[in-house]
Design a protein around this motif. Sequence first.
Motif, PDB file in Angstrom:
ATOM      1  N   THR A   1      24.453   3.790  35.409  1.00  0.00           N
ATOM      2  CA  THR A   1      24.198   5.306  35.935  1.00  0.00           C
ATOM      3  C   THR A   1      24.990   6.016  37.071  1.00  0.00           C
ATOM      4  O   THR A   1      25.723   6.839  37.937  1.00  0.00           O
ATOM      5  CB  THR A   1      23.053   5.659  36.667  1.00  0.00           C
TER       6      THR A   1
ATOM      7  N   GLY B   1      20.278  17.163  38.645  1.00  0.00           N
ATOM      8  CA  GLY B   1      20.385  15.620  38.057  1.00  0.00           C
ATOM      9  C   GLY B   1      19.700  14.159  38.001  1.00  0.00           C
ATOM     10  O   GLY B   1      19.263  13.929  39.569  1.00  0.00           O
ATOM     11  N   PRO B   2      19.881  13.654  37.129  1.00  0.00           N
ATOM     12  CA  PRO B   2      19.509  12.134  37.560  1.00  0.00           C
ATOM     13  C   PRO B   2      20.485  11.698  38.364  1.00  0.00           C
ATOM     14  O   PRO B   2      19.511  10.141  38.769  1.00  0.00           O
ATOM     15  CB  PRO B   2      19.019  11.455  35.823  1.00  0.00           C
TER      16      PRO B   2
ATOM     17  N   PHE C   1      11.421  17.507  31.475  1.00  0.00           N
ATOM     18  CA  PHE C   1      12.114  16.872  31.043  1.00  0.00           C
ATOM     19  C   PHE C   1      11.100  15.144  31.474  1.00  0.00           C
ATOM     20  O   PHE C   1      11.599  14.221  30.418  1.00  0.00           O
ATOM     21  CB  PHE C   1      13.783  16.582  31.437  1.00  0.00           C
TER      22      PHE C   1
ATOM     23  N   LEU D   1      10.052  11.125  28.650  1.00  0.00           N
ATOM     24  CA  LEU D   1      10.844  10.407  28.895  1.00  0.00           C
ATOM     25  C   LEU D   1      10.600   8.597  28.092  1.00  0.00           C
ATOM     26  O   LEU D   1      10.498   8.107  28.316  1.00  0.00           O
ATOM     27  CB  LEU D   1      11.102  10.077  30.402  1.00  0.00           C
TER      28      LEU D   1
ATOM     29  N   ARG E   1      15.436   4.014  30.386  1.00  0.00           N
ATOM     30  CA  ARG E   1      14.700   4.904  31.381  1.00  0.00           C
ATOM     31  C   ARG E   1      14.044   5.373  32.192  1.00  0.00           C
ATOM     32  O   ARG E   1      14.377   5.459  33.661  1.00  0.00           O
ATOM     33  CB  ARG E   1      15.888   6.320  30.368  1.00  0.00           C
TER      34      ARG E   1
ATOM     35  N   PHE F   1      20.312  12.286  24.009  1.00  0.00           N
ATOM     36  CA  PHE F   1      19.814  12.419  25.357  1.00  0.00           C
ATOM     37  C   PHE F   1      20.720  13.135  26.466  1.00  0.00           C
ATOM     38  O   PHE F   1      19.526  14.302  27.608  1.00  0.00           O
ATOM     39  CB  PHE F   1      19.576  11.011  26.271  1.00  0.00           C
TER      40      PHE F   1
ATOM     41  N   THR G   1      19.208  16.618  29.246  1.00  0.00           N
ATOM     42  CA  THR G   1      19.123  16.465  29.951  1.00  0.00           C
ATOM     43  C   THR G   1      20.316  17.776  30.834  1.00  0.00           C
ATOM     44  O   THR G   1      20.060  18.180  31.961  1.00  0.00           O
ATOM     45  CB  THR G   1      20.303  15.222  30.669  1.00  0.00           C
TER      46      THR G   1
END
Length: 354
Positions: free
Chosen positions: A5, A54-55, A86, A90, A96, A245, A249
């Motif tokens: 990431t 976002g993540p 969301f 997970l 994640r 995924f 996302t």
Amino acid sequence: MPSATDRTCESTPTRWLPFPGWTLPGVVGIGGVQALIKSGADLTGKCVILAGTGPLLLPVAATLARSGARLVLVAEQAPARRVAAFAAGLWRRPARLAQAVVYRARFLQAPYRWGTWVTRVDADGTQLQVTLASDSPTRVRANRVFALPADPRTRIICDLLCTGAGLVASNELARLLDCELEGRFVRVDRYQQTSRPRVFAAGEPTGNTGADAALIEGTIAGLAAAGAAASAERLFPVRDRHRAFARATAAAFAPREELLRLADESTIICRCEDVSLGALKAGWSAREAKLATRAGMGPCQGRVCGPILEALFGAAPDTVRIPAFSTSVAVLADLGRDRHPDPDPVSVPPESVR
């Protein structure tokens, strides 16, 4: 070692959706601030707001906290219901989920608010006054500043605002080769081959699926290019899970419509050429905007304002120039040096050096 990431955030340009004050000193992109920190920028004690979607907010927030910045608010623009749905999914991806928990633990002192976004920024002496809106305004607080129930806005003073509306895929090389696109992404078949025979694409240009997915896609492309189609096919299920995924996302953290309506007539759209929203007309193509205002013709060659014009007006970029990315004179000077070595200084006649 940085996670996948982290690496994705550093290598992919930030998408900007302009708001009044977004060009002020102290307003930087989400990926840009990570690059600044890793290049030696000292943010110790700096009051920082991180606002985006976002993540990727999680690793950037963790990096800011680890750098010594005083993170006063992390604002996620996506509505709470979408983020919660969301997050609830997970459990199917425990690695994640564990990574998200670790990141959040690194900035526990900072409030993390969903459904909250920046609407404008004003200069306040040497600091910034950031105005935020929220789906639940009474829940937003930082620096002991509260939003009143009758006022949907919260104003917070900070030294640095790190913001962005997701990531933008770099498709310049594919466009130079005249590969077909789907939106901003390069169209590929199941072997990662583009519309051009024997031209393969993997990773970010085919979809913002993360560094781990890019490695799988690159392996598939390499095997297919080498004629090992059967070996490539064995990796399809892994790639498909990454892509699923990525789709989930993108749906959960899609920029809200309000972000497209923040700019006013005086808000700068093209920073290089100082073009404001009021100088642009709805319905213009990217070429028409260039001819009328020079938007997209500055040093960044439309890398910042291009996605903005596309988001606000649907004006997709229509040209790309070589070099695809900014290149220093030193790099160009090195090209071909092995083929044409410098002459021996001793052997150069003095009269030839003038």
